[in-house]
Design a protein around this motif. Structure first.
Motif, PDB file in Angstrom:
ATOM      1  N   HIS A  47       0.868  -1.192   0.000  1.00  0.00           N
ATOM      2  CA  HIS A  47       0.000   0.000   0.000  1.00  0.00           C
ATOM      3  C   HIS A  47       0.896   1.230   0.000  1.00  0.00           C
ATOM      4  O   HIS A  47       1.558   1.519   0.988  1.00  0.00           O
ATOM      5  N   ASP A  49       1.235   5.161  -0.372  1.00  0.00           N
ATOM      6  CA  ASP A  49       0.586   6.477  -0.374  1.00  0.00           C
ATOM      7  C   ASP A  49       1.311   7.432  -1.302  1.00  0.00           C
ATOM      8  O   ASP A  49       2.532   7.560  -1.229  1.00  0.00           O
ATOM      9  N   ASP A 171      -7.415   1.884   2.441  1.00  0.00           N
ATOM     10  CA  ASP A 171      -7.018   2.787   3.522  1.00  0.00           C
ATOM     11  C   ASP A 171      -7.969   3.953   3.812  1.00  0.00           C
ATOM     12  O   ASP A 171      -7.976   4.458   4.927  1.00  0.00           O
ATOM     13  N   ASP A 292       1.811  -0.977   4.280  1.00  0.00           N
ATOM     14  CA  ASP A 292       2.375   0.298   3.819  1.00  0.00           C
ATOM     15  C   ASP A 292       3.829   0.149   3.366  1.00  0.00           C
ATOM     16  O   ASP A 292       4.697  -0.213   4.148  1.00  0.00           O
TER      17      ASP A 292
END
Ligand SMILES: *[C@@H]1O[C@H](CO)[C@@H](O)[C@H](O)[C@H]1NC(C)=O
Ligand SMILES: *[C@@H]1O[C@H](CO)[C@@H](O)[C@H](O)[C@H]1NC(C)=O
Length: 990
Positions: A47, A49, A171, A292
């Motif tokens: 994941h 961002d 998320d 993450d």
């Protein structure tokens, strides 16, 4: 009454299979149908961002190692290496914005390696958006764009196997019904996420309801299989995080060495599987192996997962079968299992992770940034629409500009939410500015093209933007004579009073034909909250009419010597019949202000008190005031902060008991200028003969005490006598309206642990309350949190400042310094309508569209007399040939390559909105637009990444979206809430 539905196999799926070679969903691992065996799907994923603690590019490169050592480039590199070692290994990849960066920075040979893994089904693309967008603060137009560009990029780069089949929102902090609806329109078979309200989660686990079919539109009857994860995150089960930065032991499988732990690991694994199985209705277990920024050394993961698969399959006595899988293979297995699931039709707002952690602060966090994003997107829509016409006249297409990329980037769920670090937010703003720079150049080229009278027309003076909110304008300061060009990206003509910063006391205004028109000059409202530097002392007002999908140019000729002109203007003014008026009642000290259709009454304290509809002669109490909640500090486990709204007590404090009130009236509009305190002021604006009231608020710098500062959450509150009976209505990403009920939740038993924050909902564009007689509607110019905590009341949180981190990872207080360092000043507008209940719906929808499509103004020096300018340049343009019905919107008109446009049409009403206008209607695309002729039409999915080829699917299965045939016909039927996407081949006509 609960109904459950059978999750049926997707035909769509099978159809596409035939064509391509071996995409991930054609290459699914074998599973067992034996009911006594659990199939465990390992979903390897990361994941990533696009900005949060570090900027998007810092994350990509892996720089700023002191903050976090990971770099996304290494994730791609090492995942590719590891997948090539073993064809049974799988990986699922989201966030196209990072993929684009990787492609940009790698050569052909590396691209081929990645493509091969996508073509052989080892890599599955999921989600597919440029980012994983937020679902509260993102407007539907912004969502559609950022998803479409991601999906189109994937199609162009990888073809059929690059097409995502599932929505992936693991998320974001709450999930909207409209996003689910859009997902089915993107053609997804399912939608997955992690976060939901802790009480709903507990209930769903207990009732084995984590997977369900979400009825996502009453109008379109869309439905999508939705899966919420078993754990409270999107990571691996405890003990099985094998990333290089995780603390769990690897699997040590040689007894010659110390540390042998195979039996223990297998035991632990099987225990987790059984626990998760008990919350499900079928034998397929999906495990999220990654989190993450994980897999920056993919070898640690795959080495251990290979062993996990081997030993569990060997040692679990045949009760468990573990394998590498992907989300769409899981969905396939699920649909094959004959499971029945429940339905849901409400949404997942607000999200709370525990009784005092309501994630409702981010609805408002960083209000100026939220506005900048919205305005940037509106600018981009304008550019794309008008550029389509410039192109057919010979301009050059610019697909995927910096503005496209930055507006997509900032939809990320740590960007528009206001939950990134300050430095990262500054980087987002910088990316948007770069987009504006490039966009302004595009605009200049486009206007130049569209206003040319002959090939030898002298060059167009440079068009520039001004900071109109702050009455700050370079051009009008430097040059007494200038042009004002007003752009309209909406498909209805708009009439507006424009307000232009002026450094002279008098000016003449000429319309696009060169005829002098009525104008007014007033003193600017120079609130002390904003720095005075560069601000114009006067404002010039005049009325403009801008055609649909077009622009007009007006001329301002400044007058240095004021006296004579003031007399001349006075004469012009007196010729007009003024509809605007105001008076003060000396006995009560009340002030009334009217614009011919609405009368507002202010009490002796300078606060709004009543609203009178002059046509029906009905007066309603209407109070507007500013208040603030004090936020919890870090003497509590959960302070208020960027994500969380946690007021200390449920009663807000008034900013001030009274406001100074100054009325500034012209024949065009009346302004009621209020100053509440050194940090709160407002202009209430009534335009002659218009029923909408604008409240332009300016809030900040929010005071910060020198010792033990206390967070403040500032609201604007409207109070009427509407008997709203606990109900209020908020939009879902600016589209469907959601019914909300105070102190209540449709999906679980509400607990009133946070009486204010738990009643807050995202307001992306609209909120209203109503009773049998009236509806009070407020449209916002950006996303905000808001509620109705008393019957008859609407409150909107406009600004917030907090001094402690709220412990959800950003590790910074939401203490924006603003330009002066003293605290951010935010300004924005609420547009209020108080209408008879039956009339309000269409007006409310149109108002929301108008607010989104608010005209842009550019300024340019005028170096020649107006007559000469008119000889060289056209001063009016419209891309629309025929007027369109008010319930229609042209959502997108975008040039993708020479001679090819993407067109999206939208019916802006819901079925329940209007008896007549909500009904389906037909519209012909032929003859709609100026400048080009349609040669061919094809209908595409919402993401414009796939043709809609067949209409012979039954629409019973929730896993399928309905597909309509592409007939090549230009006549299109639009039903309520429809969005239809077309690829147009066009040819210019002069
Ligand atoms: C497999 O069966 C053996 C013998 O019955 C038992 O000791 C062991 O715990 C079982 N393993 C698992 C993972 O259930
Ligand atoms: C998808 O990509 C393929 C291959 O580049 C292209 O032929 C096709 O037109 C694209 N589809 C759409 C809808 O753009």
């Amino acid at each position: 009454m609960r109904s459950s539905v059978l999750v049926a196999a997707s035909l769509l799926h099978l159809l596409v299979l035939a064509a391509a070679d071996k995409c991930s969903w054609q290459n699914c691992p074998a599973y067992t149908q034996n009911e006594d065996v659990l199939n465990v799907h390992l979903i390897c994923h990361t994941h990533d961002d696009l900005g949060w603690i570090k900027t998007v590019d810092q994350y990509y490169w892996g720089s700023k190692r002191e903050l976090l050592t990971v770099g996304v480039q290494y994730i791609y590199n090492t995942v590719i290496d590891e997948l090539e070692k073993d064809p049974s290994r799988r990986f699922s990849l989201a966030e196209t914005g990072f993929l684009w960066r990787w492609m940009l920075t790698h050569d052909e040979r590396q691209h081929e390696r990645l493509k091969k893994l996508i073509q052989n089904g080892q890599i599955e693309m999921i989600g597919g958006g440029w980012v994983q967008n937020d679902e509260a603060a993102s407007h539907y137009i912004e969502i559609i764009d950022q998803m479409s560009w991601g999906l189109q990029y994937l199609n162009r780069t990888f073809g059929e196997c690059g097409r995502p089949k599932v929505g992936w929102q693991i998320d974001p902090f709450g999930h909207s019904k409209e996003y689910a609806n859009l997902c089915s329109k993107f053609g997804f078979n399912a939608l997955f996420f992690a976060r939901m309200h802790y009480l709903e989660k507990a209930k769903r686990i207990q009732e084995r309801n984590l997977e369900f079919v979400w009825d996502s539109s009453d109008d379109l009857k869309t439905a999508i299989l939705t899966g919420a994860f078993f754990q409270d995150n999107y990571g691996p089960p405890p003990g099985f995080c094998f990333d290089r930065f995780c603390g769990d032991d690897p699997i040590m499988d040689n007894e010659e060495l110390e540390g042998y732990n195979v039996d223990q690991k297998v035991q632990m694994f099987v225990e987790h599987i059984k626990k998760q199985r008990s919350a499900q209705r079928h034998n397929h277990i999906m495990l999220l192996m990654g989190s993450d920024f994980q897999y920056s050394d993919a070898n640690t993961w795959y080495t251990n997962l290979d062993k996990l698969i081997k030993y569990v399959n060997e040692k679990a006595n045949g009760t468990v079968k573990v394998f590498y899988s992907t989300p769409s293979c899981y969905v396939d297995a699920l649909t094959g299992s004959g499971v029945h699931v429940e339905k849901k039709s409400d949404d997942f707002f607000p999200y709370a992770s525990s009784n005092h952690s309501y994630w409702t602060g981010y609805f408002t966090s960083r209000p100026t940034f939220k506005r900048f994003i919205r305005e940037s997107n509106a600018f981009m829509q304008l550019l794309k629409k008008l550029d389509s016409f410039a192109f057919v006249n010979g301009g050059t297409p610019k697909w995927f500009s910096k503005l496209d990329r930055s507006t997509a980037l900032t939809q990320h769920h740590d960007s528009v939410t206001g939950t990134a670090k300050q430095a990262v937010t500054d980087d987002y703003a910088k990316q948007l500015y770069r987009g504006w720079e490039q966009g302004t150049a595009t605009l200049n080229g486009m206007v130049n093209q569209l206003t040319k009278k002959t090939e030898s027309s002298s060059s167009l003076p440079v068009q520039k933007f001004c900071l109109l909110n702050e009455t700050n304008c370079d051009i009008s300061q430097k040059s007494p004579n200038f042009t004002v060009t007003v752009y309209n990206s909406y498909i209805q003509a708009v009439v507006r009073i424009v307000r232009v910063p002026l450094h002279f006391q008098a000016a003449k205004v000429f319309d696009p034909k060169g005829v002098e028109i009525h104008s007014e000059v007033v003193k600017s409202f120079l609130t002390s909250q904003l720095p005075s530097e560069g601000r114009a002392p006067f404002e010039l007002q005049f009325s403009v009419t801008v055609p649909p999908l077009g622009f007009v140019t007006y001329f301002v000729v400044g007058q240095q010597s004021g006296v004579e002109d003031a007399q001349r203007l006075e004469k012009l003014r007196r010729q007009k019949n003024a509809t605007t008026r105001w008076r003060r009642n000396l006995k009560t000290n009340e002030t009334t202000v009217s614009n011919g259709v609405v009368e507002l009454t202010f009490d002796a304290n300078g606060l709004l008190k009543a609203f009178t509809d002059l046509a029906s002669k009905t007066t309603k109490p209407l109070r507007q005031e500013f208040l603030f909640y004090k936020g919890m500090g870090n003497d509590h486990i959960q302070p208020t902060g960027a994500y969380i709204f946690r007021p200390n007590g449920s009663k807000p404090f008034p900013v001030a008991p009274s406001a100074s009130l100054k009325i500034v009236k012209t024949n065009l509009l009346v302004e009621m200028r209020q100053v509440f305190s050194p940090w709160v002021s407002q202009v209430i604006r009534l335009v002659a003969n218009k029923k909408v009231v604008e409240f332009q608020w300016t809030v900040g710098p929010i005071p910060k005490e020198k010792v033990n500062p206390v967070a403040k959450e500032v609201i604007s509150r409207f109070t009427t006598d509407i008997a709203s009976d606990g109900y209020f209505y908020t939009d879902s990403n600016g589209r469907q309206m959601m019914e909300r009920r105070r102190n209540s939740a449709p999906a679980y038993t509400y607990e009133n642990t946070e009486p204010v924050a738990a009643n807050y909902f995202p307001i992306t564009s609209t909120v209203y309350i109503k009773d049998a007689q009236s509806q009070l509607t407020v449209c916002t110019d950006r996303s905000q949190g808001g509620s109705s905590l008393q019957d008859g009341q609407i409150e909107l949180m406009v600004h917030r400042r907090a001094f402690h981190d709220d412990h959800w990872g950003v590790e910074e207080p939401l203490d924006e310094p603003g330009r002066t360092g003293k605290g951010l000043v935010a300004t924005g507008s609420h547009f209020l309508m108080l209408e008879a209940a039956g009339d309000a719906k269409l007006k409310q929808r149109v108002l929301a569209q108008e607010v989104f499509h608010e005209p842009f103004l550019t300024f340019a020096e005028l170096r020649t007399p107006v007559e000469d300018y008119l000889k060289q340049r056209k001063t009016e343009f419209s891309g629309l040939l025929t007027p369109l019905p008010p319930q229609l919107n042209v959502l997108t008109l975008e040039l993708v390559k020479k001679g090819v446009l993407i067109l999206r049409l939208e019916h802006i009403l819901q079925n329940i909105d209007d008896k007549v206008l909500s009904a389906p209607f037909n519209i012909d695309l032929k003859g709609m637009f100026a400048g080009f002729e349609i040669v061919n039409v094809e209908e595409l999915t919402l993401g414009a990444n796939e043709r809609i080829v067949s209409s012979d699917f039954s629409t019973q299965s929730p896993l399928r979206f309905s597909r309509l045939s592409s007939t090549g016909k230009t006549n299109v039927k639009m039903g309520p809430m429809d969005i239809k996407t077309f690829r147009l081949e066009v040819r210019p006509v002069q």
